[in-house]
Design a protein around this motif. Structure first.
Motif, short mmCIF file in Angstrom:
data_model
loop_
_atom_site.label_atom_id
_atom_site.label_comp_id
_atom_site.label_asym_id
_atom_site.label_seq_id
_atom_site.Cartn_x
_atom_site.Cartn_y
_atom_site.Cartn_z
N LEU A 81 0.89 -1.16 0.00
CA LEU A 81 0.00 0.00 0.00
C LEU A 81 0.93 1.22 0.00
O LEU A 81 1.62 1.48 1.00
CB LEU A 81 -0.87 -0.01 1.26
CG LEU A 81 -1.79 1.21 1.48
CD1 LEU A 81 -2.83 1.33 0.37
CD2 LEU A 81 -2.48 1.11 2.84
N PRO A 82 0.99 1.94 -1.14
CA PRO A 82 1.97 3.03 -1.22
C PRO A 82 1.69 4.15 -0.22
O PRO A 82 0.53 4.47 0.06
CB PRO A 82 1.82 3.54 -2.66
CG PRO A 82 1.10 2.45 -3.39
CD PRO A 82 0.22 1.78 -2.37
N GLY A 83 2.75 4.72 0.31
CA GLY A 83 2.61 5.80 1.27
C GLY A 83 2.66 7.16 0.61
O GLY A 83 2.97 7.28 -0.57
N LEU A 84 2.34 8.20 1.39
CA LEU A 84 2.33 9.57 0.86
C LEU A 84 3.74 10.03 0.53
O LEU A 84 3.94 10.78 -0.42
CB LEU A 84 1.71 10.50 1.90
CG LEU A 84 0.21 10.28 2.17
CD1 LEU A 84 -0.23 11.03 3.42
CD2 LEU A 84 -0.62 10.69 0.96
N ASP A 85 4.72 9.57 1.31
CA ASP A 85 6.11 9.99 1.08
C ASP A 85 6.94 8.77 0.70
O ASP A 85 7.31 7.97 1.56
CB ASP A 85 6.66 10.63 2.37
CG ASP A 85 8.13 10.99 2.23
OD1 ASP A 85 8.69 10.85 1.12
OD2 ASP A 85 8.71 11.41 3.26
N PRO A 86 7.25 8.62 -0.60
CA PRO A 86 7.98 7.44 -1.05
C PRO A 86 9.37 7.33 -0.42
O PRO A 86 9.97 6.25 -0.41
CB PRO A 86 8.08 7.61 -2.57
CG PRO A 86 7.27 8.80 -2.92
CD PRO A 86 6.96 9.57 -1.66
N THR A 121 -7.15 -3.13 6.53
CA THR A 121 -7.71 -2.37 7.66
C THR A 121 -7.42 -0.88 7.50
O THR A 121 -8.30 -0.03 7.69
CB THR A 121 -7.13 -2.91 8.98
OG1 THR A 121 -7.49 -4.28 9.10
CG2 THR A 121 -7.65 -2.13 10.18
N LEU A 122 -6.18 -0.56 7.11
CA LEU A 122 -5.83 0.85 6.89
C LEU A 122 -6.73 1.45 5.82
O LEU A 122 -7.24 2.57 5.95
CB LEU A 122 -4.37 0.99 6.47
CG LEU A 122 -3.31 0.60 7.51
CD1 LEU A 122 -1.91 0.74 6.90
CD2 LEU A 122 -3.42 1.45 8.77
N ARG A 123 -6.95 0.67 4.75
CA ARG A 123 -7.78 1.20 3.66
C ARG A 123 -9.22 1.37 4.11
O ARG A 123 -9.87 2.36 3.78
CB ARG A 123 -7.70 0.26 2.45
CG ARG A 123 -6.28 0.17 1.91
CD ARG A 123 -6.24 0.01 0.44
NE ARG A 123 -6.84 -1.22 -0.01
CZ ARG A 123 -6.84 -1.60 -1.28
NH1 ARG A 123 -6.25 -0.85 -2.21
NH2 ARG A 123 -7.40 -2.72 -1.64
N ALA A 124 -9.71 0.39 4.87
CA ALA A 124 -11.10 0.48 5.35
C ALA A 124 -11.29 1.70 6.26
O ALA A 124 -12.36 2.31 6.28
CB ALA A 124 -11.46 -0.80 6.11
N LEU A 125 -10.22 2.06 6.97
CA LEU A 125 -10.30 3.21 7.88
C LEU A 125 -10.06 4.54 7.15
O LEU A 125 -10.16 5.61 7.75
CB LEU A 125 -9.27 3.06 9.00
CG LEU A 125 -9.47 1.90 9.97
CD1 LEU A 125 -8.23 1.71 10.82
CD2 LEU A 125 -10.69 2.15 10.85
N GLY A 126 -9.69 4.43 5.88
CA GLY A 126 -9.38 5.64 5.13
C GLY A 126 -8.06 6.27 5.52
O GLY A 126 -7.84 7.47 5.31
N VAL A 127 -7.16 5.48 6.08
CA VAL A 127 -5.85 6.01 6.49
C VAL A 127 -4.92 6.03 5.27
O VAL A 127 -4.74 5.02 4.61
CB VAL A 127 -5.22 5.13 7.59
CG1 VAL A 127 -3.79 5.58 7.90
CG2 VAL A 127 -6.07 5.15 8.85
N ARG A 128 -4.37 7.18 4.95
CA ARG A 128 -3.33 7.27 3.92
C ARG A 128 -2.01 7.24 4.65
O ARG A 128 -1.62 8.20 5.30
CB ARG A 128 -3.44 8.59 3.14
CG ARG A 128 -4.69 8.73 2.30
CD ARG A 128 -4.68 7.84 1.05
NE ARG A 128 -3.44 7.90 0.27
CZ ARG A 128 -3.17 8.85 -0.63
NH1 ARG A 128 -4.02 9.82 -0.87
NH2 ARG A 128 -2.02 8.82 -1.30
N PRO A 129 -1.30 6.11 4.57
CA PRO A 129 -0.07 6.01 5.38
C PRO A 129 1.01 6.97 4.89
O PRO A 129 1.10 7.26 3.70
CB PRO A 129 0.37 4.55 5.19
CG PRO A 129 -0.29 4.10 3.92
CD PRO A 129 -1.55 4.90 3.78
N ARG A 130 1.77 7.43 5.85
CA ARG A 130 2.87 8.34 5.58
C ARG A 130 3.95 7.63 4.77
O ARG A 130 4.60 8.21 3.91
CB ARG A 130 3.33 8.80 6.96
CG ARG A 130 4.70 9.19 7.23
CD ARG A 130 4.81 9.59 8.70
NE ARG A 130 4.83 8.42 9.59
CZ ARG A 130 5.84 7.57 9.67
NH1 ARG A 130 6.90 7.71 8.91
NH2 ARG A 130 5.79 6.56 10.51
N CYS A 131 4.16 6.33 5.03
CA CYS A 131 5.20 5.56 4.34
C CYS A 131 4.56 4.34 3.68
O CYS A 131 3.42 4.00 3.98
CB CYS A 131 6.25 5.10 5.34
SG CYS A 131 5.57 4.00 6.61
#
Ligand code: ZN
Length: 433
Positions: A81-86, A121-131
């Motif tokens: 799951l790609p993060g906001l900061d590659p 789970t992160l996707r279901a929660l709408g979390v855009r991971p930092r990494c």
């Protein structure tokens, strides 16, 4: 994190999002078992049909979910799951997808699927991971096939020892390098120590694994937080050479290799008992221990004896001390019994310390989720140790499992598995926010 994100990552929301994954989790475990039959049990042979199937299934799952799928030179599989900061240090989760012959379905695979659960789970929660958040299907952890530890993880980290690529599979004699290539890897680049995973770019390696002993069953707890992965030294093909004699030969003339083997086993067992009594947990296993079937018999004094030895402990100093004590014991047996020990090739793996900060974080997540846990030293070796040896912060969660592992009766309850996933998701969701 946004305010919406913060509330989406409340403990209760995380637990609910993990619980909602149950149906596909059960289906994926079932499909994995169905595709790697090993009557009885399952067989996912290292760089063979069974392991290849596991990786294909992981790729298929990742693509269906629109995740990024990739491989490395050892044919390990990564679903990300790609993060906001590659450029941010990534979180790696995962475990191995191979098994011993006639093993169970959960050893290894549970850690890979746990990573997928955290990602969903992160996707279901709408979390855009930092990494980047990745689950890794690791190749070739079960050393029963090539008698080399951590082939997949160490190849990715550029730490596979010299000579390992020439190892032969114990059942069909295939060589490791061509086997890696046949599964889509590139052994030539592994030989050059090309590093696919740079430890400096990894925030953590997190491995969920079934417990391989009954401590959690005994304690009535679903999950344990690992306090360390043992290192080992191994002699896969050791021999004792004495002399074959007639059954009536008086004791003083004998050079009995089997009696020497028996004395060796008892001395090692005493060393083990003493070390543990002194507070140093360890384990000794003589997995093979036998006279030569080609020449042994009721009326022959055995002149040759073969064994394999695996000794594991949680501190490098303990391993060193035990090996020194063992060698001294061998010297004594050789003199007393006029035999020679030919220990053969020595292999070893470093002790895998866990990261205390991550462990504390996992404990806090478990407490927040109301999931009771206990601290537990790993009884077994795991890829986490290879990551720890390369300098990556690692942590492990063990899931309650009845009937041990490396056998078809392995039994992990999905409730317990999801409890481990909840702790892991809780930690990751907070860490990547
Ligand atoms: Zn395993």
């Amino acid at each position: 994190m946004t305010a919406a994100g913060a509330s989406a990552s409340s403990g209760a929301a995380i637990a609910a999002a993990v619980a909602a994954q149950r149906a596909w989790v059960e289906r994926l475990f079932d499909r994995l078992a169905a595709g790697s039959p090993g009557e009885p049990g399952i067989t996912r042979d290292t760089y063979g049909t069974g392991e290849d199937f596991g990786h294909r299934l992981l790729v298929e799952h990742g693509r269906e979910r629109g995740l990024a799928v990739s491989h490395d030179i050892a044919a390990n599989t990564y679903v990300t799951l790609p993060g906001l900061d590659p450029a941010a240090r990534r979180i790696l989760m995962g475990s191995h997808l191979d098994s011993v012959p006639h093993g169970g379905n959960f050893d290894g695979a549970a850690g890979v699927i746990a990573g997928l659960v955290v990602i969903e789970t992160l996707r279901a929660l709408g979390v855009r991971p930092r990494c980047d958040v990745t689950t890794m299907g690791v190749r070739a952890e079960e050393s029963v096939w090539f008698q080399v530890s951590y082939i997949g993880s160490r190849s990715a980290l550029g730490t596979l020892p010299d000579g390992a690529l020439e190892a032969r599979r114990i059942d069909d004699g295939r060589v490791l390098d061509t086997s890696i290539d046949a599964s889509g890897g590139d052994s030539g680049r592994i030989r050059l120590r090309e590093r696919h995973l740079d430890p400096a770019t990894i925030r953590a390696f997190l491995e969920v694994h079934i417990e391989q002993a009954p401590s959690l069953v005994e304690s009535g707890l679903p999950v344990a937080i690992c306090t360390g992965v043992p290192g080992n030294f191994r002699y896969p093909d050791a021999r004792i050479v004495g002399r074959h004699d007639h059954v009536g030969t008086p004791r003083r003339f004998r050079r009995d290799a089997a009696m020497a083997g028996a004395e060796f086993a008892m001395l090692l067992d005493r060393i083990w008992e003493e070390e543990e009594a002194a507070g140093f947990p360890m384990a000794v296993t003589l997995g093979r221990f036998h006279t030569d079937p080609a020449v042994h018999g009721l009326t022959t004094v055995p002149g040759s004896f073969a064994f394999s030895l695996d000794v594991r402990a949680y501190e490098p100093a303990v391993l060193e001390r035990v090996e020194a004590r063992m060698l001294a014991a061998i010297a004594g047996i050789e003199t007393r019994r006029r035999v020679a020990f030919k220990l053969g090739t020595r292999a070893s793996a470093a002790v895998g310390p866990v990261d205390p900060t991550i462990v504390a974080g996992l404990e806090a997540s478990a407490a927040r989720q109301g999931i009771p846990t206990m601290p537990l030293g790993s009884p077994a070796s795991h890829d986490s140790a290879a990551f720890a040896a390369a300098g990556v912060p690692v942590a492990m969660l063990f899931v309650r499992n009845e009937h041990g592992s490396h056998n078809p009766q392995e039994a992990m309850e999905i409730d317990d598995f999801l409890a481990a996933c909840t702790i892991l998701a809780d930690w990751v969701a907070r860490d990547v926010a």
